[in-house]
Design a protein around this motif. Structure first.
Motif, PDB file in Angstrom:
ATOM      1  N   ILE A 158       2.742 -13.988  -0.452  1.00 28.64           N
ATOM      2  CA  ILE A 158       1.615 -13.384   0.258  1.00 28.64           C
ATOM      3  C   ILE A 158       2.013 -11.998   0.756  1.00 28.64           C
ATOM      4  O   ILE A 158       3.098 -11.819   1.302  1.00 28.64           O
ATOM      5  CB  ILE A 158       1.246 -14.238   1.498  1.00 28.64           C
ATOM      6  N   HIS A 159       1.135 -11.019   0.560  1.00 30.59           N
ATOM      7  CA  HIS A 159       1.381  -9.675   1.096  1.00 30.59           C
ATOM      8  C   HIS A 159       0.687  -9.541   2.446  1.00 30.59           C
ATOM      9  O   HIS A 159      -0.512  -9.313   2.507  1.00 30.59           O
ATOM     10  CB  HIS A 159       0.883  -8.608   0.115  1.00 30.59           C
ATOM     11  N   THR A 160       1.460  -9.693   3.505  1.00 29.31           N
ATOM     12  CA  THR A 160       0.911  -9.530   4.848  1.00 29.31           C
ATOM     13  C   THR A 160       0.841  -8.037   5.180  1.00 29.31           C
ATOM     14  O   THR A 160       1.557  -7.239   4.588  1.00 29.31           O
ATOM     15  CB  THR A 160       1.773 -10.292   5.860  1.00 29.31           C
ATOM     16  N   PRO A 161      -0.035  -7.653   6.114  1.00 31.22           N
ATOM     17  CA  PRO A 161      -0.271  -6.216   6.315  1.00 31.22           C
ATOM     18  C   PRO A 161       0.903  -5.487   6.969  1.00 31.22           C
ATOM     19  O   PRO A 161       1.642  -6.070   7.762  1.00 31.22           O
ATOM     20  CB  PRO A 161      -1.502  -6.182   7.218  1.00 31.22           C
ATOM     21  N   ILE A 162       1.045  -4.212   6.624  1.00 29.92           N
ATOM     22  CA  ILE A 162       2.100  -3.361   7.174  1.00 29.92           C
ATOM     23  C   ILE A 162       1.577  -2.634   8.421  1.00 29.92           C
ATOM     24  O   ILE A 162       2.246  -2.571   9.436  1.00 29.92           O
ATOM     25  CB  ILE A 162       2.556  -2.325   6.114  1.00 29.92           C
ATOM     26  N   ILE A 163       0.384  -2.086   8.311  1.00 26.43           N
ATOM     27  CA  ILE A 163      -0.241  -1.452   9.475  1.00 26.43           C
ATOM     28  C   ILE A 163      -1.003  -2.524  10.244  1.00 26.43           C
ATOM     29  O   ILE A 163      -1.825  -3.233   9.671  1.00 26.43           O
ATOM     30  CB  ILE A 163      -1.215  -0.329   9.053  1.00 26.43           C
ATOM     31  N   THR A 164      -0.692  -2.671  11.533  1.00 29.79           N
ATOM     32  CA  THR A 164      -1.383  -3.694  12.317  1.00 29.79           C
ATOM     33  C   THR A 164      -2.153  -3.050  13.458  1.00 29.79           C
ATOM     34  O   THR A 164      -1.756  -2.015  13.987  1.00 29.79           O
ATOM     35  CB  THR A 164      -0.412  -4.731  12.907  1.00 29.79           C
ATOM     36  N   GLY A 165      -3.230  -3.717  13.825  1.00 32.92           N
ATOM     37  CA  GLY A 165      -4.143  -3.154  14.807  1.00 32.92           C
ATOM     38  C   GLY A 165      -3.806  -3.557  16.219  1.00 32.92           C
ATOM     39  O   GLY A 165      -4.539  -3.254  17.145  1.00 32.92           O
ATOM     40  N   LEU A 205       3.239  -0.113  13.021  1.00 35.11           N
ATOM     41  CA  LEU A 205       3.873  -0.740  11.861  1.00 35.11           C
ATOM     42  C   LEU A 205       4.311  -2.149  12.237  1.00 35.11           C
ATOM     43  O   LEU A 205       4.863  -2.371  13.320  1.00 35.11           O
ATOM     44  CB  LEU A 205       5.081   0.080  11.403  1.00 35.11           C
ATOM     45  N   THR A 212       0.242 -13.576  10.451  1.00 39.25           N
ATOM     46  CA  THR A 212      -0.740 -13.610   9.358  1.00 39.25           C
ATOM     47  C   THR A 212      -0.298 -14.557   8.237  1.00 39.25           C
ATOM     48  O   THR A 212      -1.149 -15.122   7.545  1.00 39.25           O
ATOM     49  CB  THR A 212      -1.015 -12.195   8.809  1.00 39.25           C
ATOM     50  N   GLY A 227       8.620  -8.484   2.475  1.00 40.08           N
ATOM     51  CA  GLY A 227       8.117  -7.126   2.611  1.00 40.08           C
ATOM     52  C   GLY A 227       8.847  -6.379   3.699  1.00 40.08           C
ATOM     53  O   GLY A 227       9.696  -6.940   4.413  1.00 40.08           O
ATOM     54  N   PRO A 228       8.509  -5.082   3.849  1.00 39.35           N
ATOM     55  CA  PRO A 228       9.186  -4.275   4.860  1.00 39.35           C
ATOM     56  C   PRO A 228       8.660  -4.555   6.261  1.00 39.35           C
ATOM     57  O   PRO A 228       7.475  -4.834   6.444  1.00 39.35           O
ATOM     58  CB  PRO A 228       8.832  -2.847   4.433  1.00 39.35           C
TER      59      PRO A 228
ATOM     60  N   ARG B 139      -3.301 -13.669  -7.397  1.00 40.37           N
ATOM     61  CA  ARG B 139      -2.463 -12.575  -6.899  1.00 40.37           C
ATOM     62  C   ARG B 139      -0.984 -12.964  -6.931  1.00 40.37           C
ATOM     63  O   ARG B 139      -0.130 -12.182  -7.346  1.00 40.37           O
ATOM     64  CB  ARG B 139      -2.899 -12.212  -5.467  1.00 40.37           C
ATOM     65  N   ILE B 162       9.637   3.274   2.987  1.00 37.43           N
ATOM     66  CA  ILE B 162       8.233   3.290   3.416  1.00 37.43           C
ATOM     67  C   ILE B 162       8.004   4.486   4.335  1.00 37.43           C
ATOM     68  O   ILE B 162       7.027   5.214   4.191  1.00 37.43           O
ATOM     69  CB  ILE B 162       7.881   1.979   4.160  1.00 37.43           C
ATOM     70  N   PHE B 230       0.490   4.093   0.935  1.00 32.49           N
ATOM     71  CA  PHE B 230      -0.532   4.397   1.936  1.00 32.49           C
ATOM     72  C   PHE B 230      -1.235   5.706   1.617  1.00 32.49           C
ATOM     73  O   PHE B 230      -0.602   6.671   1.195  1.00 32.49           O
ATOM     74  CB  PHE B 230       0.122   4.484   3.317  1.00 32.49           C
ATOM     75  N   GLU B 243      -4.049   1.003   2.655  1.00 33.78           N
ATOM     76  CA  GLU B 243      -2.751   0.358   2.423  1.00 33.78           C
ATOM     77  C   GLU B 243      -2.876  -0.513   1.185  1.00 33.78           C
ATOM     78  O   GLU B 243      -3.721  -1.404   1.146  1.00 33.78           O
ATOM     79  CB  GLU B 243      -2.396  -0.486   3.658  1.00 33.78           C
ATOM     80  N   TRP B 245      -0.654  -2.050  -2.606  1.00 29.42           N
ATOM     81  CA  TRP B 245       0.650  -2.289  -3.225  1.00 29.42           C
ATOM     82  C   TRP B 245       0.693  -1.635  -4.601  1.00 29.42           C
ATOM     83  O   TRP B 245      -0.310  -1.604  -5.317  1.00 29.42           O
ATOM     84  CB  TRP B 245       0.955  -3.784  -3.298  1.00 29.42           C
ATOM     85  N   PRO B 453      -5.039  -9.742   1.175  1.00 26.18           N
ATOM     86  CA  PRO B 453      -5.307 -10.656   2.297  1.00 26.18           C
ATOM     87  C   PRO B 453      -6.009  -9.986   3.483  1.00 26.18           C
ATOM     88  O   PRO B 453      -7.024 -10.491   3.962  1.00 26.18           O
ATOM     89  CB  PRO B 453      -3.905 -11.152   2.682  1.00 26.18           C
ATOM     90  N   PHE B 454      -5.490  -8.836   3.937  1.00 28.45           N
ATOM     91  CA  PHE B 454      -6.066  -8.205   5.126  1.00 28.45           C
ATOM     92  C   PHE B 454      -6.242  -6.719   4.862  1.00 28.45           C
ATOM     93  O   PHE B 454      -5.319  -5.929   5.061  1.00 28.45           O
ATOM     94  CB  PHE B 454      -5.165  -8.477   6.346  1.00 28.45           C
ATOM     95  N   ARG B 456      -7.042  -2.787   4.857  1.00 29.88           N
ATOM     96  CA  ARG B 456      -7.052  -1.673   5.805  1.00 29.88           C
ATOM     97  C   ARG B 456      -7.862  -0.538   5.209  1.00 29.88           C
ATOM     98  O   ARG B 456      -7.493   0.008   4.163  1.00 29.88           O
ATOM     99  CB  ARG B 456      -5.615  -1.202   6.074  1.00 29.88           C
ATOM    100  N   VAL B 461      -9.088  -2.426  10.789  1.00 31.46           N
ATOM    101  CA  VAL B 461      -7.687  -2.859  10.739  1.00 31.46           C
ATOM    102  C   VAL B 461      -7.534  -4.218  11.433  1.00 31.46           C
ATOM    103  O   VAL B 461      -6.582  -4.478  12.146  1.00 31.46           O
ATOM    104  CB  VAL B 461      -6.771  -1.757  11.346  1.00 31.46           C
ATOM    105  N   PHE B 463      -7.024  -8.219  12.105  1.00 28.61           N
ATOM    106  CA  PHE B 463      -6.006  -9.237  11.813  1.00 28.61           C
ATOM    107  C   PHE B 463      -4.609  -8.612  11.684  1.00 28.61           C
ATOM    108  O   PHE B 463      -4.480  -7.482  11.253  1.00 28.61           O
ATOM    109  CB  PHE B 463      -6.338 -10.031  10.543  1.00 28.61           C
TER     110      PHE B 463
END
Lengths: 463, 463
Positions: A158-165, A205, A212, A227-228, B139, B162, B230, B243, B245, B453-454, B456, B461, B463
């Protein structure tokens, strides 16, 4: 431009084949008999291939005799059994073409040992050295081992988000992400006007994909991230990076015991994979970096891990004759010296510590019936200390809400995380494995800056 | 908590086995005869497993008859051949345990079609739907196909950075990364004092790993990246994410022809892999999302790609009877309508366009002898248009320096990139493949927000 990789050449059974190889010159030695030995490396394997070029080549005098460390060449010829020591085959060159020169008066990588500190300043050239080539191959093999391990067991990547709110991940300092003009930050009522920012609110970040990933575990079953992740901590140590890669499996219908079993199995799998598939590189690390590294890894692969509670661990530590720098007491976090003492001196094997005090662990860990401890686990290994941290997650809505409030966090920031416990909640568990620390453990490389291609640390963001 | 995944149950040959399954209830129907049919899904496969629970269960009246969509349960029983339509096996339940309820008066995912727009607002629950479960599995399969493809061919997986210290990647608007206090940005001589920032200078999120991947290609041979990238573009379209991949292979000792061959081979491999390994999910997309999707993918797998130059493409387009929204002229970039026309109407297959005008392409592409065009390639596919963009890279130091200056860039920002051409330079080439657009192409999902998944996007933004 058909080429045969040196990795393939060196294991070739077909000695009479005519092939082309391409790579970078490591050394050249000229014989009085009118021929030269040229060692080239193409990154596919640690070993060089020896070329034999003689003065019948039309460009022997003008070009071959000018080849220096770092030049890139193409050489075509026939493979033959080598008479010399140190290699089984060599290439009798029929044609040699220089693709790119490397002026020895300015090329920084000469045939001598360079310090790792110096090599960090030329990170665009250091993968051409034996050490950093080996790190790159082992890092690649470990990445593949991780994917293979989880995929074979039915886990979804699963690719979870890098930028978070939000900064609700609850782990350390974060980098801000913004498109606002820093020279002239827009304000509204004296505050930053984030409505003008790209996302219309403050963003950071990610420090972890766990929260998630739990979403996907609670719908797809078993998942993992790779992921990073980022920490804006001002830690200039050999074990901290501002940007590093993390693996985070998360399993629905799984408790702490299942989580421990997966953690142990995954470490054994990765180490066994590297020992098997990176034999030459691992021998190199064992010879030049840490002479105990292969034995240590073989030990972890073959031994059972010792499993005990934090409370039992504290008891052992407080009865130890050893003098620790940091005092040990129930309720305090363990330091690396304590973790290493348990692994290296008490049990002489990897250790899993469980059921830590609630107050030193994050809000999302499942609270035990005692109300004081949580279903946490840390996996400790010799020399490194903690290599994995994880837990069973709190799956009861009201208990989780209480933990969030108890830590002074705002439940509104966790609305969706709480809803996962309201709609079809299930026991679930997972852990985090820092990829670079794992590579350090496998290779023996002492500075974390040397196991990632381009390290990011306070004040340093080159390349 | 031993469980058997439903994916495994549905293909089980051992019908008499006693097993435990765990998952989320999709539907419950009660028969007048005193038993209930419960369909559960655990995310491992699109299909549900049918449970038969009868009123001999001690909790039949109090719990089983209360089960609603979204509840999570554990059911233990014996597998048997199903009498009903639509499934081969069903589970005769001997014990059922409710793990988590889902109050139907508040649970947002009821048994009806929800719009994708609505589901985006509950991205923490949408993977529990058929469509988003299928997207997650496809995916994952595509990620694995990509790693397998490159690893089988001896490519090394490289983690490029990154956070980057410069905006020298030359592609679009970037997000800034900072730890400065936005409320009170430190200034020095009227300018932002970046010495006080975490890295001591301005930093951004990467838009591409290519330039640093070239470093590794020019030392390890064949490499690839697969990581997040990005763009801070204010594009609110169904094809843009802030964002996303990207996969970026880079090969030393490779020219444009080798690059094209790899691009074509990789696409065919990925599509064939998904068709073979995600059969049920692909049938679902073909039935509910885009009825031509399987045929299109099969076509790409089996057909040769048409290869022609940009100049030849422009000639065909300017002679076309079709009226385009954007005019076509040598020197202008092609629009999606032009790319689709070539694929869908002229050649009726995927198309590779090469040798674009220098002035519409980035500085790093290798200049042809004509001085006007560069060794670029775009791979175009039906419906989507461009899916891959790549090039042979400029490997001549002086020509590259000229291109950098010619585009008004500062050569000092590219010191290490230029040095790669000074020390053992070699022909090399690579391309970029946007992962989410590829998933859109494979699944037929029309909005890119629905294949990650989430997502941006500007102003969003969650989750």
């Amino acid at each position: 431009m058909k080429r045969t990789r040196i990795a393939e050449v060196l294991t070739s059974e077909n000695l009479k084949a005519k092939i082309s190889v391409m790579g970078w010159v490591r050394t050249r030695r000229d014989s009085k008999g009118g021929f030269s030995f040229i060692e080239i490396n193409d990154g596919s394997v640690l070993s060089n291939l020896q070329l034999i070029a003689d003065n019948s080549l039309p460009n022997y005098r003008d070009e071959v005799l000018e080849l220096q460390t770092g030049c890139s060449i193409r050489a075509t010829g026939t493979l033959s059994a080598s008479q010399g020591k140190g290699q089984n085959v060599e290439l009798k060159v029929e044609e040699i073409q220089v693709l790119g020169w490397a002026d020895p008066s300015v090329y920084p990588l000469q045939k001598k040992r360079h310090s790792f500190e110096f090599l960090r300043t030329i990170a665009h050239l250091r993968p051409r050295t034996n050490t950093f080539g080996a790190v790159a191959r082992v890092r690649n093999a470990m990445s593949l081992a991780i994917h293979t391990f989880f995929q074979e067991r039915g886990f979804l990547y699963i690719h979870t988000p890098i930028i978070t709110g939000s900064d609700c991940e609850g782990a350390g300092e974060m980098f801000q992400v913004t498109t606002l003009d820093l020279d002239d930050v827009p304000k509204k009522d004296g505050q930053v006007d984030f409505e003008k920012d790209f996302f219309g609110r403050p963003t950071n970040l990610t420090v972890s994909g766990q929260l998630t990933a739990e979403i996907y575990a609670l719908s797809m079953g078993d998942v993992y991230t790779f992921g990073p992740t980022f920490r804006a901590e001002d830690s200039n140590t050999s074990r901290h990076l501002a940007e590093f890669w993390m693996i985070e499996p998360e399993m629905a219908f799984c408790d702490l015991e299942g989580n421990i079993a997966l953690a142990v199995e995954s470490l054994k799998y990765i180490f066994a994979y590297v020992l098997k598939n990176c034999e030459e590189d691992m021998k190199f690390f064992n010879r030049f970096i840490d002479p105990s590294i292969i034995e240590t890894l073989e030990g972890v692969v073959s031994e059972d891990f010792e499993c005990l509670t934090y409370t039992e661990g504290i008891k052992i530590l407080s009865q130890a004759k050893k003098k620790f720098e940091f005092p040990v007491e129930w309720g305090t976090d363990l330091q690396s010296e304590h973790e290493r003492y348990l692994c290296e001196e008490v049990f002489k094997r990897p250790v899993v510590l469980t059921d830590y005090p609630k107050k030193i662990k994050p809000f999302y860990m499942k609270v035990n019936k005692d109300g004081k401890t949580v279903r946490a686990m840390d996996v400790l290994v010799p020399k490194t200390g903690e290599i994995i941290g994880g837990s069973q997650r709190e799956d009861d809505h009201d208990t989780l809400l209480e933990s969030i409030k108890g830590m002074g966090l705002n439940p509104d920031d966790y609305w969706w995380y709480l809803e996962l416990r309201k709609f079809g909640s299930a026991p679930h568990a997972g852990f985090g494995l820092g990829f670079e620390r794992l590579i350090q453990f496998v290779t023996g490389m002492s500075n974390i800056r040397d196991v990632i291609p381009f390290p990011r640390t306070p004040g340093s963001v080159s390349f």
